[in-house]
Design a protein around this motif. Sequence first.
Motif, short mmCIF file in Angstrom:
data_model
loop_
_atom_site.label_atom_id
_atom_site.label_comp_id
_atom_site.label_asym_id
_atom_site.label_seq_id
_atom_site.Cartn_x
_atom_site.Cartn_y
_atom_site.Cartn_z
N PRO A 199 0.79 -0.77 0.04
CA PRO A 199 -0.15 0.44 -0.15
C PRO A 199 1.17 1.20 -0.08
CG PRO A 199 -0.01 -0.59 2.05
CD PRO A 199 1.14 -2.06 1.39
N ALA A 200 0.18 2.56 -0.57
CA ALA A 200 0.65 3.33 -0.62
C ALA A 200 -0.11 4.61 0.05
CB ALA A 200 1.36 3.50 -1.39
N ARG A 201 0.14 5.56 0.45
CA ARG A 201 -1.06 6.65 1.34
C ARG A 201 -1.47 7.69 0.63
NH1 ARG A 201 -0.47 9.62 6.09
NH2 ARG A 201 -2.57 11.46 6.41
N GLU A 202 -1.83 8.61 0.52
CA GLU A 202 -1.74 9.54 -0.61
C GLU A 202 -3.52 10.51 0.61
OE1 GLU A 202 -1.00 13.29 -2.47
OE2 GLU A 202 0.10 11.43 -1.88
N GLY A 203 -3.38 11.78 1.22
CA GLY A 203 -4.03 12.35 2.32
C GLY A 203 -5.10 11.13 3.62
N ASN A 204 -6.30 11.31 3.15
CA ASN A 204 -6.86 9.89 4.54
C ASN A 204 -7.63 9.17 3.16
OD1 ASN A 204 -8.05 9.19 7.01
ND2 ASN A 204 -10.05 9.35 5.80
N ALA A 205 -6.54 8.33 2.06
CA ALA A 205 -6.95 7.40 1.09
C ALA A 205 -5.15 6.35 1.31
CB ALA A 205 -6.76 7.95 -0.22
N VAL A 206 -5.69 5.46 1.08
CA VAL A 206 -4.98 4.00 0.43
C VAL A 206 -4.98 3.52 -1.10
CG1 VAL A 206 -3.83 2.16 1.93
CG2 VAL A 206 -4.69 3.71 3.30
N TYR A 207 -3.71 3.64 -1.34
CA TYR A 207 -3.55 2.58 -2.34
C TYR A 207 -3.59 2.07 -2.39
CZ TYR A 207 -5.42 7.10 -4.41
OH TYR A 207 -6.54 8.27 -4.78
N ILE A 208 -3.43 0.24 -3.26
CA ILE A 208 -2.78 -1.17 -3.77
C ILE A 208 -3.50 -1.41 -5.12
CG2 ILE A 208 -3.64 -1.84 -1.37
CD1 ILE A 208 -5.89 -3.00 -2.25
N HIS A 209 -2.75 -1.90 -5.38
CA HIS A 209 -2.29 -2.38 -7.17
C HIS A 209 -2.82 -3.95 -7.38
CE1 HIS A 209 0.97 -3.40 -6.68
NE2 HIS A 209 1.64 -3.70 -7.63
N CYS A 210 -3.50 -4.24 -7.84
CA CYS A 210 -3.79 -5.55 -8.61
C CYS A 210 -3.87 -5.78 -10.03
CB CYS A 210 -5.03 -6.50 -7.44
SG CYS A 210 -6.12 -5.04 -7.91
N ALA A 211 -3.97 -7.49 -10.33
CA ALA A 211 -4.12 -7.74 -11.66
C ALA A 211 -5.73 -6.80 -11.73
CB ALA A 211 -3.76 -9.07 -11.47
N GLY A 212 -6.12 -7.35 -13.86
CA GLY A 212 -7.01 -7.09 -13.64
C GLY A 212 -8.51 -8.03 -13.56
N ILE A 213 -7.95 -9.42 -13.27
CA ILE A 213 -9.19 -10.60 -12.74
C ILE A 213 -8.42 -10.94 -11.81
CG2 ILE A 213 -9.86 -10.62 -14.85
CD1 ILE A 213 -7.81 -13.50 -15.18
N GLY A 214 -8.85 -11.42 -10.81
CA GLY A 214 -8.28 -12.44 -9.68
C GLY A 214 -9.73 -12.02 -8.58
N LYS A 215 -9.23 -12.86 -7.26
CA LYS A 215 -10.19 -13.18 -6.00
C LYS A 215 -10.41 -12.43 -5.52
CE LYS A 215 -10.97 -15.82 -1.88
NZ LYS A 215 -11.83 -17.02 -2.00
N LYS A 216 -8.97 -11.36 -5.73
CA LYS A 216 -8.99 -10.12 -4.93
C LYS A 216 -10.06 -8.83 -5.33
CE LYS A 216 -4.91 -8.30 -4.56
NZ LYS A 216 -3.99 -7.41 -4.48
N LEU A 217 -10.63 -8.43 -6.42
CA LEU A 217 -11.25 -7.79 -6.96
C LEU A 217 -12.62 -8.27 -6.86
CD1 LEU A 217 -9.69 -6.79 -10.88
CD2 LEU A 217 -10.22 -5.34 -8.82
N ASP A 218 -12.77 -10.20 -7.16
CA ASP A 218 -13.99 -10.85 -7.34
C ASP A 218 -14.64 -10.36 -6.01
OD1 ASP A 218 -13.25 -11.38 -8.98
OD2 ASP A 218 -12.74 -13.65 -8.69
N CYS A 219 -13.35 -10.27 -4.77
CA CYS A 219 -14.47 -9.99 -3.44
C CYS A 219 -14.82 -8.91 -3.32
CB CYS A 219 -12.60 -10.47 -2.57
SG CYS A 219 -12.74 -12.03 -1.64
N LEU A 220 -14.05 -7.48 -3.87
CA LEU A 220 -14.34 -6.26 -3.44
C LEU A 220 -15.87 -6.47 -4.56
CD1 LEU A 220 -10.93 -4.37 -3.82
CD2 LEU A 220 -11.80 -5.16 -1.28
#
Length: 153
Positions: free
Chosen positions: A41-62
């Motif tokens: 993760p990386a933070r910008e203000g009160n938001a946290v950003y992460i990156h991932c692939a265009g498909i996968g369990k993480k995106l499915d869960c979200l």
Amino acid sequence: MIRKDLERDAAFAWDVLERAPYAVLALADEHGAPYCIPVSPAREGNAVYIHCAGIGKKLDCLRANPRIAMTAVCACHPVSAEYTMSYASMALQGKAVLVEDEEEKTMALRRISEKYAAADLDKFETMMEHYAGAARVIRIDVDHVTGKEACND
């Protein structure tokens, strides 16, 4: 938090997130089953950003449930004589949003690169040309953040 004497403020928690080598993102799938995954993760203000692939369990869960939790730890080492650990930790809760805006996506990928690839930022534009199209960026809008410090040295 049970041990209020160990609780630290948001500034402490954000500092832990900046110093931690990674964090663990906790999600739930469409059936409510838990899923935890290490992220960068990386933070910008009160938001946290992460990156991932265009498909996968993480995106499915979200997509099924955008509510998340995240935790990170730094300065961690055992204190053998006390049968305990010395550490600094943070925990947050929030809502995950898939970033669609290209300007925000680029900013987030730059922040992640600044944190994890600072020595090679001269390659950022080239990496963006090759990989940004396939990458997805998730913004976590943080509702609550807290820190904890247990120093038993």
